[in-house]
Design a protein around this motif. Structure first.
Motif, PDB file in Angstrom:
ATOM      1  N   MET A   1     -12.152   5.104   4.260  1.00  0.00           N
ATOM      2  CA  MET A   1     -10.940   5.368   4.732  1.00  0.00           C
ATOM      3  C   MET A   1      -9.779   4.202   3.956  1.00  0.00           C
ATOM      4  O   MET A   1      -8.774   4.471   3.565  1.00  0.00           O
ATOM      5  CB  MET A   1     -10.782   4.868   6.570  1.00  0.00           C
ATOM      6  N   VAL A   2     -10.249   3.120   3.896  1.00  0.00           N
ATOM      7  CA  VAL A   2      -9.243   1.928   3.222  1.00  0.00           C
ATOM      8  C   VAL A   2      -9.295   2.618   1.779  1.00  0.00           C
ATOM      9  O   VAL A   2      -7.994   2.247   1.085  1.00  0.00           O
ATOM     10  CB  VAL A   2     -10.052   0.747   3.051  1.00  0.00           C
ATOM     11  N   GLU A   3     -10.270   3.167   1.149  1.00  0.00           N
ATOM     12  CA  GLU A   3     -10.025   3.485  -0.425  1.00  0.00           C
ATOM     13  C   GLU A   3      -9.023   4.690  -0.387  1.00  0.00           C
ATOM     14  O   GLU A   3      -8.235   4.712  -1.634  1.00  0.00           O
ATOM     15  CB  GLU A   3     -11.586   4.087  -0.913  1.00  0.00           C
ATOM     16  N   PHE A   4      -9.067   5.496   0.731  1.00  0.00           N
ATOM     17  CA  PHE A   4      -7.978   6.706   0.674  1.00  0.00           C
ATOM     18  C   PHE A   4      -6.798   5.957   0.383  1.00  0.00           C
ATOM     19  O   PHE A   4      -5.857   6.321  -0.190  1.00  0.00           O
ATOM     20  CB  PHE A   4      -8.136   7.476   1.784  1.00  0.00           C
ATOM     21  N   PHE A   5      -6.205   5.163   1.389  1.00  0.00           N
ATOM     22  CA  PHE A   5      -4.974   4.590   1.414  1.00  0.00           C
ATOM     23  C   PHE A   5      -4.633   3.768   0.130  1.00  0.00           C
ATOM     24  O   PHE A   5      -3.385   3.764  -0.374  1.00  0.00           O
ATOM     25  CB  PHE A   5      -4.932   3.774   2.769  1.00  0.00           C
ATOM     26  N   GLN A   6      -5.570   3.115  -0.441  1.00  0.00           N
ATOM     27  CA  GLN A   6      -5.564   2.215  -1.576  1.00  0.00           C
ATOM     28  C   GLN A   6      -5.089   3.168  -2.943  1.00  0.00           C
ATOM     29  O   GLN A   6      -4.532   2.873  -3.803  1.00  0.00           O
ATOM     30  CB  GLN A   6      -6.801   1.393  -1.932  1.00  0.00           C
ATOM     31  N   ARG A   7      -5.565   4.273  -2.741  1.00  0.00           N
ATOM     32  CA  ARG A   7      -5.175   5.196  -4.010  1.00  0.00           C
ATOM     33  C   ARG A   7      -4.055   6.018  -3.696  1.00  0.00           C
ATOM     34  O   ARG A   7      -3.822   6.763  -4.418  1.00  0.00           O
ATOM     35  CB  ARG A   7      -6.470   6.117  -4.168  1.00  0.00           C
ATOM     36  N   LEU A   8      -3.277   5.996  -2.647  1.00  0.00           N
ATOM     37  CA  LEU A   8      -2.010   6.714  -2.329  1.00  0.00           C
ATOM     38  C   LEU A   8      -1.006   5.889  -3.255  1.00  0.00           C
ATOM     39  O   LEU A   8      -0.907   4.803  -2.987  1.00  0.00           O
ATOM     40  CB  LEU A   8      -1.887   6.858  -1.003  1.00  0.00           C
ATOM     41  N   SER A   9       0.218   6.730  -3.765  1.00  0.00           N
ATOM     42  CA  SER A   9       0.804   5.914  -4.396  1.00  0.00           C
ATOM     43  C   SER A   9       2.299   6.920  -4.211  1.00  0.00           C
ATOM     44  O   SER A   9       2.195   8.257  -4.416  1.00  0.00           O
ATOM     45  CB  SER A   9       0.648   5.709  -5.806  1.00  0.00           C
ATOM     46  N   GLY A  10       3.489   6.295  -4.122  1.00  0.00           N
ATOM     47  CA  GLY A  10       4.804   6.949  -4.471  1.00  0.00           C
ATOM     48  C   GLY A  10       5.328   6.764  -5.802  1.00  0.00           C
ATOM     49  O   GLY A  10       6.401   7.056  -5.833  1.00  0.00           O
ATOM     50  N   ALA A  11       4.583   6.193  -6.791  1.00  0.00           N
ATOM     51  CA  ALA A  11       5.121   5.843  -8.007  1.00  0.00           C
ATOM     52  C   ALA A  11       5.615   7.128  -8.883  1.00  0.00           C
ATOM     53  O   ALA A  11       6.748   7.072  -9.407  1.00  0.00           O
ATOM     54  CB  ALA A  11       3.945   5.339  -8.860  1.00  0.00           C
ATOM     55  N   THR A  32     -11.379  14.542   7.058  1.00  0.00           N
ATOM     56  CA  THR A  32     -12.670  15.423   6.955  1.00  0.00           C
ATOM     57  C   THR A  32     -12.523  17.013   6.861  1.00  0.00           C
ATOM     58  O   THR A  32     -13.093  17.769   6.455  1.00  0.00           O
ATOM     59  CB  THR A  32     -13.237  15.239   8.481  1.00  0.00           C
ATOM     60  N   SER A  33     -10.942  17.046   6.809  1.00  0.00           N
ATOM     61  CA  SER A  33     -10.675  18.601   6.465  1.00  0.00           C
ATOM     62  C   SER A  33     -10.404  18.910   5.170  1.00  0.00           C
ATOM     63  O   SER A  33     -10.036  20.159   4.617  1.00  0.00           O
ATOM     64  CB  SER A  33      -9.319  19.083   7.485  1.00  0.00           C
ATOM     65  N   GLN A  34     -10.169  17.793   4.284  1.00  0.00           N
ATOM     66  CA  GLN A  34      -9.935  18.127   2.914  1.00  0.00           C
ATOM     67  C   GLN A  34     -10.559  17.179   2.062  1.00  0.00           C
ATOM     68  O   GLN A  34     -10.684  15.864   2.364  1.00  0.00           O
ATOM     69  CB  GLN A  34      -8.350  17.736   2.722  1.00  0.00           C
ATOM     70  N   PRO A  35     -10.989  17.465   0.987  1.00  0.00           N
ATOM     71  CA  PRO A  35     -11.563  16.661  -0.249  1.00  0.00           C
ATOM     72  C   PRO A  35     -10.695  15.565  -0.605  1.00  0.00           C
ATOM     73  O   PRO A  35      -9.686  15.636  -0.675  1.00  0.00           O
ATOM     74  CB  PRO A  35     -11.905  17.450  -1.311  1.00  0.00           C
ATOM     75  N   MET A  36     -11.391  14.334  -0.464  1.00  0.00           N
ATOM     76  CA  MET A  36     -10.487  13.240  -0.594  1.00  0.00           C
ATOM     77  C   MET A  36      -9.810  13.367  -2.058  1.00  0.00           C
ATOM     78  O   MET A  36      -8.469  12.972  -1.942  1.00  0.00           O
ATOM     79  CB  MET A  36     -11.250  11.997  -0.721  1.00  0.00           C
ATOM     80  N   THR A 181      -5.085   3.045  15.753  1.00  0.00           N
ATOM     81  CA  THR A 181      -6.074   2.963  14.544  1.00  0.00           C
ATOM     82  C   THR A 181      -7.133   3.945  14.785  1.00  0.00           C
ATOM     83  O   THR A 181      -7.599   4.796  13.584  1.00  0.00           O
ATOM     84  CB  THR A 181      -7.176   1.678  15.032  1.00  0.00           C
ATOM     85  N   SER A 182      -7.170   4.610  15.710  1.00  0.00           N
ATOM     86  CA  SER A 182      -8.203   5.900  15.857  1.00  0.00           C
ATOM     87  C   SER A 182      -7.562   7.261  15.232  1.00  0.00           C
ATOM     88  O   SER A 182      -8.243   8.215  14.825  1.00  0.00           O
ATOM     89  CB  SER A 182      -8.308   6.367  17.407  1.00  0.00           C
ATOM     90  N   ILE A 183      -6.372   7.123  15.109  1.00  0.00           N
ATOM     91  CA  ILE A 183      -5.531   8.516  14.478  1.00  0.00           C
ATOM     92  C   ILE A 183      -5.836   8.520  13.077  1.00  0.00           C
ATOM     93  O   ILE A 183      -6.101   9.576  12.755  1.00  0.00           O
ATOM     94  CB  ILE A 183      -3.860   8.235  14.779  1.00  0.00           C
ATOM     95  N   GLU A 184      -5.588   7.675  12.335  1.00  0.00           N
ATOM     96  CA  GLU A 184      -5.936   7.585  10.961  1.00  0.00           C
ATOM     97  C   GLU A 184      -7.098   6.697  10.453  1.00  0.00           C
ATOM     98  O   GLU A 184      -7.397   6.623   9.184  1.00  0.00           O
ATOM     99  CB  GLU A 184      -4.819   7.474   9.960  1.00  0.00           C
ATOM    100  N   GLY A 185      -7.873   5.998  11.253  1.00  0.00           N
ATOM    101  CA  GLY A 185      -8.832   5.355  11.030  1.00  0.00           C
ATOM    102  C   GLY A 185      -8.233   3.774  10.396  1.00  0.00           C
ATOM    103  O   GLY A 185      -9.448   3.298   9.875  1.00  0.00           O
ATOM    104  N   ILE A 186      -7.244   3.573  10.644  1.00  0.00           N
ATOM    105  CA  ILE A 186      -6.615   2.337  10.105  1.00  0.00           C
ATOM    106  C   ILE A 186      -5.469   1.896  10.939  1.00  0.00           C
ATOM    107  O   ILE A 186      -4.703   2.931  11.438  1.00  0.00           O
ATOM    108  CB  ILE A 186      -6.406   2.319   8.471  1.00  0.00           C
TER     109      ILE A 186
END
Length: 275
Positions: A1-11, A32-36, A181-186
């Motif tokens: 879950m942390v990795e997902f947020f670390q790789r998001l970017s508005g750049a 869980t519904s979409q490939p990361m 925290t339960s909504i998005e896991g973080i």
């Protein structure tokens, strides 16, 4: 879950040129519904995801109920039944479930170049913000109550519209934020929430409760937004229910438009942190 947020970017999102699209997802969990890889690419491109349901509360599954319960009773009021004539609801309670029809909506997207600390109940309760950022057919009314706005919104054009008044609240302390925290896991860094109020508090109608939460997570050069809404009604007219159940395509389009409008307003209002 942390990795997902670390790789998001508005750049790379150009808020003034990119026109967002929204893709429907089958359940509440984007992870869980979409490939990361696909989800990250989709969001970093400037697009959105959307989820919608309309059904009796008795027909909701465990995931539905868990999401709803996490925010349905978040309130500005010390006692919302006493002070706002709004019930405190336990969506897991077998005696309460048959009382309600539920509409649930989720939308997620990135706000590029935005500092989440600039987003507040003060700005989000203004007519300036809501006129600029609310999608679809909306009419707004002057309200004297602080941090409150009132609007009529067309849900289905020419057929079904609602007039609703919202009191906007804000959560910044870490202890309270933990409950989301339960909504998005973080844990989010900030939550803005909207709860329905009425000009005449003693009045009751078929809309028992409306609660909406916007969860903000700082990501590289922007903010990830997870926006959830729940509407609990004691009845939805049959003809309207059929129309609302087919709301998916319109709702997805409005989610994408919301992302576009909010990006442009916030960048114009506060400036772009990427510069």
């Amino acid at each position: 879950m942390v990795e997902f947020f670390q790789r998001l970017s508005g750049a790379s999102i150009d808020a003034f040129k990119h026109k967002a699209t929204a893709k429907a997802i089958p359940d509440w969990s984007l992870h869980t519904s979409q490939p990361m890889e696909k989800a990250i690419e989709h969001l970093n491109r400037g697009d959105a995801y959307f989820h919608f349901l309309c059904r009796p509360l008795t027909s909701c599954n465990q995931e539905d109920l868990t999401v709803f319960q996490s925010f349905v009773n978040v309130s500005n009021f010390e006692d919302e039944l006493r002070d706002n004539n709004c019930p405190v609801v336990d969506v897991f309670d077998e005696e309460q479930k048959p009382m309600y029809q539920v509409i649930g909506v989720k939308a997620v997207y990135i706000l590029p170049g935005v500092d989440y600390r600039n987003i507040s109940k003060t700005i989000m309760s203004t007519q300036e913000y809501n006129k600029a950022c609310q999608p679809g057919d909306c009419k707004f009314f002057e309200v004297d109550t602080p941090f409150t706005f009132r609007q009529t919104k067309g849900v289905v054009k020419y057929i079904y519209s609602i007039t609703v008044q919202f009191l906007v609240g804000e959560i910044n302390d870490a202890a309270t934020l933990e409950q989301f925290t339960s909504i998005e896991g973080i844990r989010p860094s900030k939550v803005i929430f909207l709860e329905r109020t009425k000009r005449n508090v003693s009045k009751t109608d078929s809309t028992a409760k409306v609660r909406s939460v916007l969860l903000y997570y700082p990501v590289e050069q922007g903010v990830f937004v997870s926006h959830h809404t729940v509407v609990l009604s004691t009845s939805i007219p049959g003809a309207v229910a059929k129309i609302v159940n087919n709301f998916g395509s319109q709702g997805a389009a409005e989610s994408a438009e919301t992302a576009d409008l909010a990006r442009r307003f916030l960048l114009k209002h506060f400036g772009d942190t990427r510069k």
